[in-house]
Design a protein around this motif. Structure first.
Motif, PDB file in Angstrom:
ATOM      1  N   HIS A 221      30.584  29.160  -8.212  1.00  0.00           N
ATOM      2  CA  HIS A 221      28.994  29.739  -8.575  1.00  0.00           C
ATOM      3  C   HIS A 221      29.096  31.030  -8.266  1.00  0.00           C
ATOM      4  O   HIS A 221      29.596  32.010  -7.399  1.00  0.00           O
ATOM      5  N   LYS A 223      26.832  33.140  -7.126  1.00  0.00           N
ATOM      6  CA  LYS A 223      26.458  33.416  -5.673  1.00  0.00           C
ATOM      7  C   LYS A 223      27.378  33.453  -4.955  1.00  0.00           C
ATOM      8  O   LYS A 223      27.317  34.192  -3.706  1.00  0.00           O
ATOM      9  N   ALA A 226      29.490  36.380  -5.427  1.00  0.00           N
ATOM     10  CA  ALA A 226      29.263  37.648  -4.890  1.00  0.00           C
ATOM     11  C   ALA A 226      29.011  37.793  -3.480  1.00  0.00           C
ATOM     12  O   ALA A 226      29.585  38.809  -2.698  1.00  0.00           O
ATOM     13  N   ASP A 309      19.436  31.953   0.642  1.00  0.00           N
ATOM     14  CA  ASP A 309      20.946  32.109   0.132  1.00  0.00           C
ATOM     15  C   ASP A 309      21.853  31.302   1.280  1.00  0.00           C
ATOM     16  O   ASP A 309      23.287  31.379   1.251  1.00  0.00           O
ATOM     17  N   TYR A 312      24.889  29.371  -0.037  1.00  0.00           N
ATOM     18  CA  TYR A 312      26.031  29.845  -0.549  1.00  0.00           C
ATOM     19  C   TYR A 312      26.929  30.315   0.364  1.00  0.00           C
ATOM     20  O   TYR A 312      28.264  30.064   0.382  1.00  0.00           O
TER      21      TYR A 312
END
Length: 425
Positions: A221, A223, A226, A309, A312
């Motif tokens: 994914h 995110k 990242a 978030d 994630y």
């Protein structure tokens, strides 16, 4: 009579509430919003300040009134504080206590008052105050027992203070119409407090996670990629701690155990092992200083992630710590477990036998467990995960944990239990 007219009024003392990142604040937000079909909800809490800072927009008035997703929220202005300065925290907490008492007079009718056991002792006393002022039924939601928790980590050595705190919290328990604890071991603590005689009405309702917001996400994914890229976690085997970096978790000694896994330690499938601590708290600076002194490049400290978030960062970890210090059994229950289970991750459990979360992990075979202070076993369990990093065993542990969570530990399951217990008073 319309459905709206049939609703009862519930006043909640929450201390912290969204957008604060405190786990109890998140839980109470989801509880309040989940109960809106049965109750008109009012919450009294502090202005957003969990990390010690207060936004300028909350520094003008003594309190602020907001509507958040149908919940009426009264926020008490409090002074800023440092988590490493005991007296600034005391001032902050006492300001909330007195402000919440005053704000209670400004809220409307309440049929029920629910107060959480935070701040220590004062949360229970606020519930008693609300009961008296509103002539309401009082539900005392005990997330953490104090002064037992203070005694467990030697936060205070004053026998007089501890004795007064115990008298005050037993007073709150006696004046409650219902105590709700979050685990079997905490319910046992209620019984022990009263020498198993004239025990207050007590129910057990586990905390939970909203499984619609935290769930397994593929490692590819954007995110997650990242997040890993931002903190140098790409192609690593990540053993993660996510949550409050505070007094109750023995993290300083865990870091000494982690030191034995030198930078460059690799898993069976060739990945470098990294220990990531995501969060903040009163012992963070000491952990950072120890890491720097010992040049532990295998350890990373990452700030709290925004709530949106969290899914994630939790999914970025391969294995998650679920830890408490020795003496916390029956005193506190690490809510971080629910997010880990929801993300379908295996657990490195360091909890006392018989504690609620360890029982769940053992019953579901969702990880490896050992006792607090048993650093030999902790090292052994870390090594097992490193040696089995590429095996199906880790995936199976996570799957069993999430399967049990979906059956027993969802928001809907627990909120329904709260509603039933309250309306049956």
């Amino acid at each position: 009579m319309s459905r709206e007219e049939e609703k009862r009024n519930l006043l909640i003392y929450a201390h912290y509430y969204i957008p604060d990142t405190a786990s109890t604040g998140q839980i109470l937000c989801e509880l309040a919003e989940g109960l809106l079909d049965q109750f008109e909800i009012t919450v009294i809490c502090v202005v957003p300040s969990y990390l010690g800072k207060v936004e300028e927009k909350y520094k003008t008035h003594n309190y602020y009134k907001e509507n958040i997703n149908g919940v009426q929220v009264f926020r008490v202005r409090v002074p800023e504080f440092s988590k490493t300065n005991k007296w600034s925290r005391v001032k902050n907490i006492c300001t909330y206590f007195l402000g919440a008492m005053a704000v209670t007079l400004k809220t409307g009718k309440a049929d029920y008052v629910l107060s959480v056991s935070q701040p220590p002792i004062l949360g229970g006393l606020l519930g008693v105050w609300g009961k008296w002022i509103k002539h309401a039924k009082f539900i005392y939601n005990i997330q953490d027992f104090n002064p037992e928790q203070i005694m467990a980590v030697h936060y205070s050595k004053s026998r007089m203070l501890i004795g007064l705190m115990m008298l005050a919290d037993k007073f709150s328990c006696r004046n409650s119409d219902l105590i709700i604890t979050v685990g079997r071991d905490l319910a046992e603590t209620v019984s022990k407090r009263f020498d198993r005689k004239k025990i207050p009405n007590t129910a057990i309702i586990n905390n939970w996670i909203d499984e619609k917001k935290i769930y397994p996400v593929d490692a590819g994914h954007p995110k997650i990629k990242a997040f890993k890229q931002k903190y140098g976690l790409e192609h690593k085997f990540i053993i993660m701690y996510s949550g409050n970096i505070g007094l109750y978790y023995d993290l300083e000694n865990l870091l000494k155990t982690i030191e034995r896994f030198k930078p460059g330690t690799k898993t069976a499938d060739g990945r470098d092992v990294v220990f990531a601590f995501v969060g903040a708290g009163s012992v963070l600076d000491r952990l950072i200083a120890f890491k720097e002194e010992k040049r532990m490049d295998q350890v990373l400290f990452i700030p709290y992630q925004d709530k949106a978030d969290l899914i994630y960062s939790l999914n970025a970890g391969d294995v998650h710590w679920i830890v408490n210090a020795k003496g916390i059994k029956g005193v506190s229950c690490p809510s971080k477990y629910y997010g880990v289970a929801a993300a379908k991750k295996p657990c490195l459990c360091v909890l006392e036998p018989g504690s609620e979360i360890r029982c769940i992990i053992e019953e579901t075979r969702g990880g490896l467990c050992c006792d607090p202070g048993d650093y030999v076993s902790i090292e052994k369990n870390i090594r097992w995960f490193i040696e089995h990093a590429d095996s199906e065993a880790l995936e199976e542990m996570g799957t069993r944990g999430r399967t049990h969570l979906l059956r027993c530990l969802t928001r809907d399951v627990s909120v329904k239990k709260y509603s039933e217990e309250i309306l049956n008073l």
